[in-house]
Scaffold this active site. Sequence first.
Site, PDB file in Angstrom:
ATOM      1  N   HIS A 192      -0.489 -13.564   8.294  1.00 34.93           N
ATOM      2  CA  HIS A 192       0.335 -13.261   7.131  1.00 34.93           C
ATOM      3  C   HIS A 192      -0.546 -13.464   5.901  1.00 34.93           C
ATOM      4  CE1 HIS A 192       4.162 -14.017   4.613  1.00 34.93           C
ATOM      5  NE2 HIS A 192       3.130 -14.122   3.800  1.00 34.93           N
ATOM      6  N   GLU A 199       3.610  -8.932   0.516  1.00 41.71           N
ATOM      7  CA  GLU A 199       3.254  -9.487   1.829  1.00 41.71           C
ATOM      8  C   GLU A 199       2.708  -8.416   2.754  1.00 41.71           C
ATOM      9  OE1 GLU A 199       6.681 -12.969   2.189  1.00 41.71           O
ATOM     10  OE2 GLU A 199       6.509 -11.443   3.738  1.00 41.71           O
ATOM     11  N   HIS A 254       9.407 -19.195  10.757  1.00 43.04           N
ATOM     12  CA  HIS A 254       9.456 -18.519   9.456  1.00 43.04           C
ATOM     13  C   HIS A 254       9.426 -19.485   8.285  1.00 43.04           C
ATOM     14  CE1 HIS A 254       9.957 -14.859  11.662  1.00 43.04           C
ATOM     15  NE2 HIS A 254      10.961 -15.394  12.304  1.00 43.04           N
ATOM     16  N   LYS A 281      14.478  -3.322   2.784  1.00 41.77           N
ATOM     17  CA  LYS A 281      13.223  -2.982   3.460  1.00 41.77           C
ATOM     18  C   LYS A 281      13.078  -1.474   3.590  1.00 41.77           C
ATOM     19  CE  LYS A 281      12.193  -7.023   6.349  1.00 41.77           C
ATOM     20  NZ  LYS A 281      13.046  -8.017   5.768  1.00 41.77           N
ATOM     21  N   GLY A 312      13.383 -13.811   6.661  1.00 45.57           N
ATOM     22  CA  GLY A 312      13.226 -15.012   7.488  1.00 45.57           C
ATOM     23  C   GLY A 312      13.519 -14.796   8.953  1.00 45.57           C
ATOM     24  N   GLY A 313      13.285 -13.559   9.442  1.00 46.28           N
ATOM     25  CA  GLY A 313      13.418 -13.333  10.875  1.00 46.28           C
ATOM     26  C   GLY A 313      14.832 -13.031  11.324  1.00 46.28           C
ATOM     27  N   ARG A 324       9.541 -13.037  -7.032  1.00 46.36           N
ATOM     28  CA  ARG A 324       9.695 -14.348  -7.671  1.00 46.36           C
ATOM     29  C   ARG A 324       8.341 -15.051  -7.650  1.00 46.36           C
ATOM     30  NH1 ARG A 324      11.306 -14.993  -2.204  1.00 46.36           N
ATOM     31  NH2 ARG A 324       9.803 -16.368  -1.174  1.00 46.36           N
ATOM     32  N   LYS A 333      14.283  -4.324  12.919  1.00 46.22           N
ATOM     33  CA  LYS A 333      14.487  -5.222  11.778  1.00 46.22           C
ATOM     34  C   LYS A 333      15.711  -4.799  10.976  1.00 46.22           C
ATOM     35  CE  LYS A 333       9.671  -6.438  10.666  1.00 46.22           C
ATOM     36  NZ  LYS A 333       8.609  -6.358   9.645  1.00 46.22           N
TER      37      LYS A 333
END
Length: 667
Positions: A208, A275, A235, A116, A164-165, A291, A158
């Site tokens: 989202h 996203e 998630h 990230k 996935g959180g 993907r 984060k």
Amino acid sequence: MFDKILIANRGEIACRVIRTCRRMGVRSVAVFSDADASAMHVAMADEAIHIGPAPARESYLRGDVILEAARRAGAQAVHPGYGFLSENAAFARACEAAGVVFIGPPVPAIEAMGSKVESKRLMEAAGVPLVPGYHGAEQSSEALCAAARKIGFPVLVKASAGGGGKGMRVVRAESELAEAVASARREAESSFGDGMLLIEKYVDQPRHVEIQVFADRHGNVVHLWERDCSLQRRHQKVIEEAPAPGLEDSVRARMGEAGVAAARAVGYVGAGTVEFLYSAGGFYFIEMNTRLQVEHPVTEMITGRDLVEWQLRVAAGERLPLAQADIPRRGHAFEARLYAEDPARDFMPSIGTLHHLRPPAEGPHVRVDTGVREGDAVSIHYDPMIAKLIVWDEDRPAALRRLRAALAEYEVVGVATNAAFLAALAGHPDFAKDAVDTGFIERHRAELVPANQPAPAAVLGVAALDTILRLDEQARGRAAASSDPYSPWNAADGWRMNDDNHNDLMFRDGERIATVVVHWRRDGWMLDLPDGPPVMARAVREPSGRLTVELDGMRMAATVVRQGFEITVLLDGRAWKLTLDDPAARAAEQGAGTGRLTAPMPGRVVSVLVEAGAVVTLGTPLMVLEAMKMEHTIRAPADGTVTAVHFAAGDQVSEAAELLAFEAAEA
Ligand code: MV4
């Protein structure tokens, strides 16, 4: 184009890829674990190669074994599907080294987007909007806490390597900050082996919205519009749609351009998803998935294009089939993920055999992507998704109607499913009205997951009529085989000498016993149901096996599935489980005293600690089960004797199966 590709996956996505291969004349090679020897994806593929035991770590995640399979089969390319090895840079690199095309992006793009911190730096440089935050290299607690204060609370801590959180902490006040940073760091280190953190402004109740991008090796990059995936639970996406409702065209255009810029910035090739969080008209990059995604079919429905075909063409070196200006956007599509899970038990996966499985009919408005057939098992080893139900129509209200209708048609017996939960979502007035945010399911949980309700009278009526018709069908069979077909002993019409002609049927419905009295009349039946006045009824078994029932003039179609005394009534899109209460069987069970030790849930016997005949004391461990990745010890309920052991280590057991017989000692 390739002559032959290997699909390094299983279930619905493997079947999905094979379908396109078949249409394009590309030979497909499946791989399978011990658990999947007779799975649908293996049956569909042109060839199949065994790759190891059931656990994914020992089969579908074994890049070396899969590449060896590709070599043996002579496959020129590998499609990784989603999950498993799809975003594994080491596997993509190994494919390259082995001279096999990895149907996905270049290794550096996978690596850049796997972090990230790094991806945010790249996106910032490319002019993609970010959530205000800190993604610097200086990682001391002091630096992170100072950055958080500067951003202003609430903030989100984060993990850079997270997903996935995992490793995420909302911090609403200074007093929580230091501890949140420390615990996020510990979780990131233990989960990902990488403690790097970033800090962002916390966006409250965002939507989202993600952009589907596609790039070829010739420098062309396009987007295929957006998907709204806000309807999530922990998630896990539940219902996705395209286009995003209520999105202004100017915002849609800017978001699409940002997605394309993101793909260009990492030298992307193939299918990818960028996203964004969307809130109050603004959108902010959060991550890129390198993907094909589970929810890609909604994009296919509104564009009329096959994204797997695009993936194969791009991987084979062809140009993108369409330029940006030629990519259509027509109508509205939804996807609902049908899972073998039990909403009433906090959505625990429900393991078992799909005894009865009837998807709705497919057509221009309804598509079903699945990897299982009737008779297949949902096992503990893999994701318990049964199918993706995809619908399309000219606009959102029409598409939502299609979704409700198709959900009501789906018939699943053998495992618990989230079908009623999906139907409640698809029927929720707030979902119909407008877009939803990521907190929708939690806020409406009580309405969406209703407490177990007693079966309605119509369901009991259907169960009773099905039982009577079956008795009648059996009697006809007997009569046909008998020397005296007209003997009253061969009739099932409730005929008794010197008796009122009726049958009393008892159904166990959860905790209660519901009695239905069926009186035989010349023109049908009269039913006494638990509440209300007697009801006139008719019933006809259709050649399909379904029942057409008329209760007090109301006609309905139902399916009734039986496994011994277990009855499942499928009516109006819901499944109701009843047990035909056989008084003789119940008496036998009650007479057995402390007799039965049963499995609390479906699972596998890990070890058996006693033999038949063992004399034990209260609390002695007798058997260990594994279910839902946890062990459960079955213990002696009293001092007494184990009179029988019904399973051995390694056996699979279904819920409520009798594990051991036990006789308590006299007090
Ligand atoms: C956020 C956020 C609010 N503010 N970032 C969740 C997992 C990861 N993909 C990013 N996630 C979020 N990041 C900021 N700055 C809220 C979420 C989030 C979320 C995002 C998308 C879909 C569902 C979600 C559910 C909870 C939290």
